[in-house]
Design a protein around this motif. Structure first.
Motif, short mmCIF file in Angstrom:
data_model
loop_
_atom_site.label_atom_id
_atom_site.label_comp_id
_atom_site.label_asym_id
_atom_site.label_seq_id
_atom_site.Cartn_x
_atom_site.Cartn_y
_atom_site.Cartn_z
N ILE A 31 -15.50 -21.89 -20.98
CA ILE A 31 -15.18 -21.46 -22.35
C ILE A 31 -13.67 -21.26 -22.49
O ILE A 31 -13.05 -21.67 -23.47
CB ILE A 31 -15.94 -20.17 -22.69
CG1 ILE A 31 -17.45 -20.45 -22.63
CG2 ILE A 31 -15.55 -19.64 -24.06
CD1 ILE A 31 -18.32 -19.21 -22.63
N ASN A 32 -13.08 -20.64 -21.48
CA ASN A 32 -11.65 -20.38 -21.48
C ASN A 32 -10.84 -21.68 -21.63
O ASN A 32 -9.95 -21.78 -22.47
CB ASN A 32 -11.29 -19.65 -20.18
CG ASN A 32 -9.82 -19.35 -20.06
OD1 ASN A 32 -9.18 -19.01 -21.04
ND2 ASN A 32 -9.28 -19.51 -18.86
N THR A 33 -11.19 -22.69 -20.83
CA THR A 33 -10.48 -23.96 -20.91
C THR A 33 -10.69 -24.62 -22.27
O THR A 33 -9.76 -25.18 -22.85
CB THR A 33 -10.98 -24.93 -19.80
OG1 THR A 33 -10.87 -24.28 -18.55
CG2 THR A 33 -10.18 -26.21 -19.79
N ALA A 34 -11.92 -24.51 -22.78
CA ALA A 34 -12.23 -25.15 -24.06
C ALA A 34 -11.41 -24.55 -25.19
O ALA A 34 -11.18 -25.20 -26.21
CB ALA A 34 -13.72 -25.02 -24.35
N LEU A 35 -10.99 -23.31 -25.02
CA LEU A 35 -10.24 -22.63 -26.09
C LEU A 35 -8.73 -22.79 -25.98
O LEU A 35 -7.98 -22.27 -26.79
CB LEU A 35 -10.59 -21.13 -26.10
CG LEU A 35 -12.01 -20.77 -26.55
CD1 LEU A 35 -12.28 -19.29 -26.33
CD2 LEU A 35 -12.23 -21.14 -28.01
N PRO A 37 -5.08 -24.65 -26.04
CA PRO A 37 -4.39 -25.80 -26.63
C PRO A 37 -3.87 -26.70 -25.52
O PRO A 37 -3.74 -26.27 -24.36
CB PRO A 37 -3.25 -25.17 -27.42
CG PRO A 37 -3.01 -23.85 -26.78
CD PRO A 37 -4.33 -23.39 -26.23
N ILE A 38 -3.57 -27.93 -25.87
CA ILE A 38 -3.19 -28.94 -24.89
C ILE A 38 -2.08 -28.48 -23.96
O ILE A 38 -2.04 -28.83 -22.78
CB ILE A 38 -2.81 -30.25 -25.62
CG1 ILE A 38 -2.71 -31.44 -24.65
CG2 ILE A 38 -1.52 -30.11 -26.41
CD1 ILE A 38 -4.04 -32.07 -24.40
N HIS A 50 -2.72 -18.94 -26.74
CA HIS A 50 -2.87 -19.30 -28.15
C HIS A 50 -4.23 -19.96 -28.33
O HIS A 50 -4.31 -21.19 -28.41
CB HIS A 50 -1.76 -20.26 -28.58
CG HIS A 50 -0.40 -19.76 -28.24
ND1 HIS A 50 0.25 -18.80 -28.99
CD2 HIS A 50 0.43 -20.06 -27.21
CE1 HIS A 50 1.42 -18.55 -28.44
NE2 HIS A 50 1.55 -19.29 -27.35
N PRO A 51 -5.30 -19.16 -28.35
CA PRO A 51 -6.64 -19.75 -28.42
C PRO A 51 -6.79 -20.62 -29.67
O PRO A 51 -6.26 -20.30 -30.73
CB PRO A 51 -7.56 -18.53 -28.48
CG PRO A 51 -6.70 -17.37 -28.81
CD PRO A 51 -5.33 -17.70 -28.34
N ALA A 241 -9.83 -30.16 -21.59
CA ALA A 241 -10.24 -29.21 -22.62
C ALA A 241 -11.36 -29.81 -23.47
O ALA A 241 -12.33 -29.13 -23.81
CB ALA A 241 -9.05 -28.84 -23.48
N GLY A 242 -11.23 -31.11 -23.77
CA GLY A 242 -12.28 -31.78 -24.55
C GLY A 242 -13.60 -31.79 -23.81
O GLY A 242 -14.68 -31.56 -24.37
N MET A 243 -13.51 -32.07 -22.50
CA MET A 243 -14.70 -32.10 -21.66
C MET A 243 -15.39 -30.74 -21.63
O MET A 243 -16.62 -30.64 -21.71
CB MET A 243 -14.24 -32.47 -20.25
CG MET A 243 -15.19 -33.29 -19.46
SD MET A 243 -14.25 -33.91 -18.04
CE MET A 243 -15.54 -34.09 -16.86
#
Lengths: 276, 299
Positions: A31-35, A37-38, A50-51, A241-243
Motif C-alpha cells: 500500500i505504501n509503495t502504491a501511494l 509518487p514516481i 507526498h502521498p 508503483a503501478g504494479m
C-alpha cells in the motif's frame, strides 16, 4: 494456557514483534509503495512524503484492466452461485439420504482435491478445444465449480448433519414437497454454511491464474488475476508503483468480502474442520 | 398399509437423494474424473499441439523422461519447495497462533488482518514479493545492508542459488494464516483441566506444551502438515508469477514443468508423463490423509 514467567514474556515479545513484522509489513509495503509518487517509489521511505492516488488512477484508466475486472466479476459471481447450489444439493443428499455408492462418491470427491490441477488441465484444454469452448466464460465456470466442490460439499454436509432428521420428517408429514423442504427449511437453517461456500467459490475463481492463463486466449475474456501478469510481467517493466496499485486493486474485492463476512467464513472453515 | 408406513416409505426413498447429487456427479465426472484418467492415458501418446498426428508410443515418454537429467532437478526442487513452504509457515503460524490466542486487546483484529494475506490473489502476492526482493531497490536488500549482513545488493530472483529462497518465503507468507487459523482452533480444544493438572504437578511452560498441548493436538497437526504438503505439491501460481520456474530451472517444480512442457513446448504427451510422476508423489501423502479420514469420519 502458559505461565507468564520472565522467559515466557521474552518469547512472547520477540515472537510478537518478529512474526508480526513478517506477517503485516509486506501488505503495508504494498500500500505504501502504491501511494508514492514516481519520485519516491525507489526510496525505502516507510511513509510516502507526498502521498498520491495517481497510481490508482492509472490502473483504472487502463481499459484492458477494466475489462479484466468485469470478466473476473462475471465469472466469479456465476461460479459462486452455481457451485453453492450444486454443492448444497449434493451435501444435503450425503447428509440425509442413504443409498448405494454414497460413501464411494464422497471419498472420490475428497480425493479429487488432490489431483493436480495442471494435470487435469492437459485434458481439459484438449477437451475445451474439441468442444469449441476455448476462450469462453463457460470453460472457466465449469472448471471452477468442480474445483470448489470438494471443500463446499464437505463444509455444507457438516451443517446439514446438525439439522435434526425429525425436523425434516415433521415437514414431510405436513405435506411439504422434497424440494420445498430443502429450499424453505434446510437452506435457511444453513445460511452461514451457504455464505462461506459462496465466498470460497468466489475467491477461488477470482484468484485462479492457471486456468485463466490457458483456457482463455483473447484479452477480451481474460480475468484480472491472470490479466495483470500479462500487463506487468514482461521485459523491462519497472513501474513498481503501478504494479503495487494493481495488486491492491485486485485484492480489494476479496479482502472486502472477507472482512464483511469473516465471522461466517471462519465458522464455516472450522465447521468443515480439517476435511477440506 | 397404514398411513404412517406409507410416509416412512416415502422418507426412506433414496431415489430423491440420488437425483440431488446428479449435478455434482455430472461436473465431477466430466471435469475431474474423465480428464484425470484421460491425462494418464495421454502420457502414452505423443500428442502435441503443434502436430496434427497423434499415436500411442507405449512407455517411450517414460524412458525418455527417466533419462532426462532435468527430471531429477524438478523433483529436487519440488521437495525443497514443499518442505520449506510447509515447515516454515507451520512453525511461524503455530507461534503466531499462541501469541494471538492470548486474547489481548486487538488480537481479534490481528487474526483478521493476518487472514487477508491468505485470501488475496497469488498475482498480488507474487508482485509484492518481486518488489520486496528486487535487486536494486528492494526492501530486503535495504534492510540487510542496513543491518550489515550484506555489503552489495543481491539480485534474489535473478540468481540460481537465491531464487528458491525468495519464492519459499513468499509462499510461506501466504500459507502462514491458514496454519494459524486451524492451530488457534486446535489450541482452544486443549482441555483446560489437563493443563491445570499438569501445573499442579509442577510442570513448566515447555513441559505443558510438550506433554499436554502438543499431545492433544497431535491429530490436527499431522492433518495440517499432510494437507499443507499436498497443497504445496500442487502449487503453481506464486512460482509462475515470480520466476516462471527460472532462472535456469532453479525454481521449476513438477507443476511448473508440466505447464512449461504443455503450454510452451506444446508437448502434451510428455507433460502428461511428468504429471504421472507428480501424481505418484502426491499419492504418497494422499494415502495418509485418506487413512485418517476413513478412521475418523466414516466409522
Amino acid at each position: 494456557m502458559f505461565e507468564k514467567s520472565k522467559s515466557y514474556r521474552i518469547f512472547f515479545w520477540i515472537s510478537f514483534i518478529l512474526i508480526g513484522l513478517f506477517v503485516l509489513f509486506p501488505l503495508y509495503w504494498m500500500i505504501n509503495t502504491a501511494l508514492k509518487p514516481i519520485t519516491e517509489v525507489l526510496t525505502p521511505d516507510i511513509w510516502p512524503k507526498h502521498p498520491t492516488l495517481v497510481n490508482f488512477m492509472e490502473v483504472f484508466q487502463n481499459k484492458e484492466i477494466l475489462l479484466y475486472f468485469k470478466n473476473s466479476f462475471i465469472v466469479s459471481i456465476v461460479t459462486s452461485i452455481l457451485s453453492t447450489f450444486v454443492a448444497a444439493y449434493a451435501a444435503y443428499s450425503f447428509s440425509k439420504y442413504r443409498y448405494k455408492g454414497r460413501i464411494s462418491f464422497m471419498l472420490l470427491i475428497l480425493v479429487s482435491k488432490m489431483f493436480p490441477y495442471a494435470v487435469l488441465l492437459l485434458s481439459i484444454y484438449v477437451m475445451m478445444q474439441t468442444l469449441g469452448m476455448q476462450d469462453s466464460y463457460a470453460a472457466l465456470v465449469v472448471s471452477y465449480i468442480t474445483f470448489a466442490l470438494p471443500v463446499a460439499v464437505w463444509t455444507l454436509k457438516t451443517y446439514f448433519d446438525e439439522i435434526p432428521d425429525a425436523l425434516v420428517e415433521a415437514a414431510k408429514i405436513d405435506g411439504a414437497s422434497n424440494f420445498g423442504i430443502i429450499h424453505k427449511i434446510i437452506f435457511p437453517l444453513a445460511i452461514p454454511g451457504l455464505i462461506s461456500t459462496a465466498i470460497y467459490s468466489f475467491v477461488w475463481s477470482w484468484n485462479d491464474i492457471l486456468y485463466s492463463l490457458t483456457l482463455i486466449t483473447s484479452a477480451e475474456k481474460r480475468t484480472l488475476a491472470s490479466g495483470l501478469i500479462m500487463t506487468y510481467i514482461g521485459e523491462g517493466n519497472d513501474n513498481w508503483a503501478g504494479m503495487m496499485a494493481a495488486s491492491v486493486v485486485v485484492s480489494i474485492p476479496v479482502a472486502i468480502i472477507f472482512i464483511a463476512v469473516q465471522r461466517f467464513f471462519v465458522q464455516g472453515l472450522t465447521a468443515g474442520a480439517v476435511k477440506g | 398399509m397404514n398411513k404412517d408406513s406409507r410416509i416412512n416409505r416415502r422418507l426412506s426413498d433414496s431415489q430423491f437423494g440420488v437425483i440431488l447429487i446428479l449435478p455434482a456427479l455430472a461436473v465431477f465426472l466430466s471435469v475431474i474424473l474423465y480428464p484425470f484418467l484421460k491425462s494418464i492415458t495421454l502420457s502414452f501418446t505423443n500428442l502435441s499441439l503443434l502436430s496434427p498426428k497423434t499415436s500411442y508410443v507405449g512407455f517411450a515418454n517414460f524412458m525418455e523422461l527417466f533419462h532426462n537429467p532435468y527430471l531429477y532437478e524438478y523433483i529436487k526442487n519440488t521437495i525443497v519447495f514443499v518442505a520449506g513452504t510447509t515447515l516454515i509457515p507451520f512453525v511461524l503460524g503455530f507461534i503466531w497462533a499462541i501469541v494471538l490466542n492470548h486474547g489481548f486487546k486487538g488480537s481479534e483484529f490481528l487474526k483478521g488482518i493476518t487472514l487477508v494475506n491468505w485470501i488475496i490473489p497469488s498475482t498480488a502476492i507474487g508482485f509484492l514479493w518481486i518488489w520486496i526482493f528486487q535487486g536494486n531497490y528492494g526492501f530486503v536488500n535495504y534492510i540487510l545492508k542496513m543491518l550489515g549482513v550484506i555489503k552489495n545488493d543481491i539480485s534474489w530472483l535473478g540468481r540460481v542459488d537465491t531464487a528458491m529462497i525468495a519464492v519459499i518465503i513468499a509462499k510461506s507468507w501466504q500459507t502462514l494464516p491458514w496454519f494459524m487459523a486451524y492451530l488457534i482452533g486446535g489450541l482452544n480444544m486443549v482441555p483446560k483441566e489437563q493443563i491445570e493438572a499438569a501445573r499442579i504437578d509442577g510442570a513448566n511452560n515447555l513441559m505443558v506444551f510438550r506433554h499436554v498441548i502438543w499431545s492433544n493436538m497431535r491429530m490436527i497437526i499431522s492433518f495440517l502438515l499432510i494437507l499443507g504438503a499436498i497443497g504445496n505439491l500442487q502449487h503453481f501460481d506464486i512460482l509462475w508469477v515470480m520466476t516462471q520456474g527460472g532462472p535456469i530451472r532453479s525454481t521449476t517444480t513438477l507443476s511448473v514443468a508440466v505447464y512449461r512442457t504443455a503450454f510452451q513446448e506444446w508437448n502434451i504427451g510428455m507433460a502428461a508423463t511428468i504429471g504421472v510422476i507428480w501424481v505418484v508423489m502426491i499419492s504418497l501423502f494422499a494415502v495418509f490423509y485418506l487413512r485418517h479420514i476413513l478412521r475418523e469420519d466414516l466409522k
